[in-house]
Scaffold this motif. Structure first.
Motif, PDB file in Angstrom:
ATOM      1  N   ALA A 146       0.831  -1.213   0.000  1.00 51.39           N
ATOM      2  CA  ALA A 146       0.000   0.000   0.000  1.00 51.39           C
ATOM      3  C   ALA A 146       0.862   1.258   0.000  1.00 51.39           C
ATOM      4  O   ALA A 146       0.563   2.226  -0.709  1.00 51.39           O
ATOM      5  N   VAL A 147       1.954   1.250   0.765  1.00 50.84           N
ATOM      6  CA  VAL A 147       2.862   2.405   0.804  1.00 50.84           C
ATOM      7  C   VAL A 147       3.538   2.578  -0.560  1.00 50.84           C
ATOM      8  O   VAL A 147       3.656   3.696  -1.074  1.00 50.84           O
ATOM      9  N   MET A 148       3.986   1.479  -1.174  1.00 54.02           N
ATOM     10  CA  MET A 148       4.600   1.563  -2.503  1.00 54.02           C
ATOM     11  C   MET A 148       3.625   2.155  -3.516  1.00 54.02           C
ATOM     12  O   MET A 148       4.001   3.015  -4.326  1.00 54.02           O
ATOM     13  N   LEU A 149       2.376   1.705  -3.490  1.00 52.12           N
ATOM     14  CA  LEU A 149       1.379   2.221  -4.435  1.00 52.12           C
ATOM     15  C   LEU A 149       1.048   3.687  -4.149  1.00 52.12           C
ATOM     16  O   LEU A 149       0.783   4.458  -5.075  1.00 52.12           O
ATOM     17  N   SER A 150       1.093   4.078  -2.880  1.00 54.42           N
ATOM     18  CA  SER A 150       0.897   5.497  -2.544  1.00 54.42           C
ATOM     19  C   SER A 150       2.025   6.340  -3.132  1.00 54.42           C
ATOM     20  O   SER A 150       1.798   7.405  -3.701  1.00 54.42           O
ATOM     21  N   GLY A 151       3.257   5.854  -2.998  1.00 50.42           N
ATOM     22  CA  GLY A 151       4.396   6.545  -3.599  1.00 50.42           C
ATOM     23  C   GLY A 151       4.261   6.627  -5.108  1.00 50.42           C
ATOM     24  O   GLY A 151       4.558   7.657  -5.725  1.00 50.42           O
ATOM     25  N   PHE A 152       3.790   5.531  -5.712  1.00 53.31           N
ATOM     26  CA  PHE A 152       3.542   5.505  -7.157  1.00 53.31           C
ATOM     27  C   PHE A 152       2.567   6.611  -7.547  1.00 53.31           C
ATOM     28  O   PHE A 152       2.800   7.359  -8.495  1.00 53.31           O
ATOM     29  N   ALA A 153       1.467   6.721  -6.800  1.00 54.72           N
ATOM     30  CA  ALA A 153       0.437   7.717  -7.114  1.00 54.72           C
ATOM     31  C   ALA A 153       0.961   9.146  -6.952  1.00 54.72           C
ATOM     32  O   ALA A 153       0.680  10.016  -7.785  1.00 54.72           O
ATOM     33  N   ILE A 154       1.726   9.394  -5.899  1.00 54.79           N
ATOM     34  CA  ILE A 154       2.285  10.736  -5.674  1.00 54.79           C
ATOM     35  C   ILE A 154       3.230  11.105  -6.813  1.00 54.79           C
ATOM     36  O   ILE A 154       3.176  12.209  -7.354  1.00 54.79           O
ATOM     37  N   ARG A 155       4.102  10.180  -7.186  1.00 51.23           N
ATOM     38  CA  ARG A 155       5.057  10.468  -8.265  1.00 51.23           C
ATOM     39  C   ARG A 155       4.334  10.647  -9.595  1.00 51.23           C
ATOM     40  O   ARG A 155       4.664  11.553 -10.364  1.00 51.23           O
ATOM     41  N   LEU A 156       3.339   9.816  -9.870  1.00 48.42           N
ATOM     42  CA  LEU A 156       2.589   9.944 -11.120  1.00 48.42           C
ATOM     43  C   LEU A 156       1.861  11.281 -11.186  1.00 48.42           C
ATOM     44  O   LEU A 156       1.890  11.967 -12.215  1.00 48.42           O
TER      45      LEU A 156
END
Length: 194
Positions: free
Chosen positions: A83-93
């Protein structure tokens, strides 16, 4: 010592799929926003960034095999890490999309470069790096090892901290209105912290 959970099925498949999604975002960004219109300002910081994040990640995975620092709930740690990795993905995207054609993997200025202050850039000056650091934090958490979290996060903070210093110097030199943006948006990476 049993094999770390992230190397067992179905967890390995989930982790691999998320890692592929992260890599795909970077490949698409490179193809979509071609660097041929960039004026490179500095190239050395990428090597520092790459080295520090690689060392942090390798240490994070290596430490997960030692059994030292193991967190008590490996399944919870795995899913929290994803979940944290996907949150980072969303912020960067979101940050990449806010910059649009101005996005670059290099410290570079385009001929029509402007200061972007909308989207995540309202809160911090380098939200794409925030997203990347959050992703590395997630990688550490996925391992289920507290020392791995420290290693992955430490490597990311060292690399991106250096990159931010280099990039801010270049932006101040090249963009007349960057200093005013710095005053309006005082935080580089984490709102209220730094």
């Amino acid at each position: 010592m049993p094999e770390p959970l992230y190397l067992q099925q179905p967890y390995l498949s989930v982790f691999f799929a998320v890692a592929c999604l992260l890599a795909l975002r970077e490949v698409v960004a490179r193809r979509l926003w071609r660097p041929d219109t960039d004026t490179p300002i500095e190239r050395g910081s990428f090597g520092v960034l790459w080295a520090s994040t690689t060392v942090g990640t390798v240490l994070a995975f290596g430490l997960s095999f030692t059994g030292v620092g193991t967190l008590g709930a490996p399944v919870l740690a795995f899913w929290l890490g994803i979940a944290v990795m996907l949150s980072g993905f969303a912020i960067r995207l979101a940050s990449m999309l806010a910059l649009g054609e101005q996005f670059s993997h290099e410290v570079a200025i385009k001929s029509d470069h402007t200061v972007v202050e909308w989207g995540p850039y309202r809160y911090v000056r380098h939200p794409s790096y925030t997203g990347a650091v959050v992703t590395y934090l997630g990688i550490g958490v996925v391992t289920g090892n507290a020392l791995s979290v420290v290693a992955a996060l430490g490597g990311a903070l060292a690399g991106f901290g250096y990159r931010i210093t280099v990039e801010e110097r270049a932006l101040r030199d090249e963009l007349a209105d960057y200093e005013a943006y710095v005053e309006r948006t005082p935080y580089r990476l984490v709102p209220g912290v730094w």
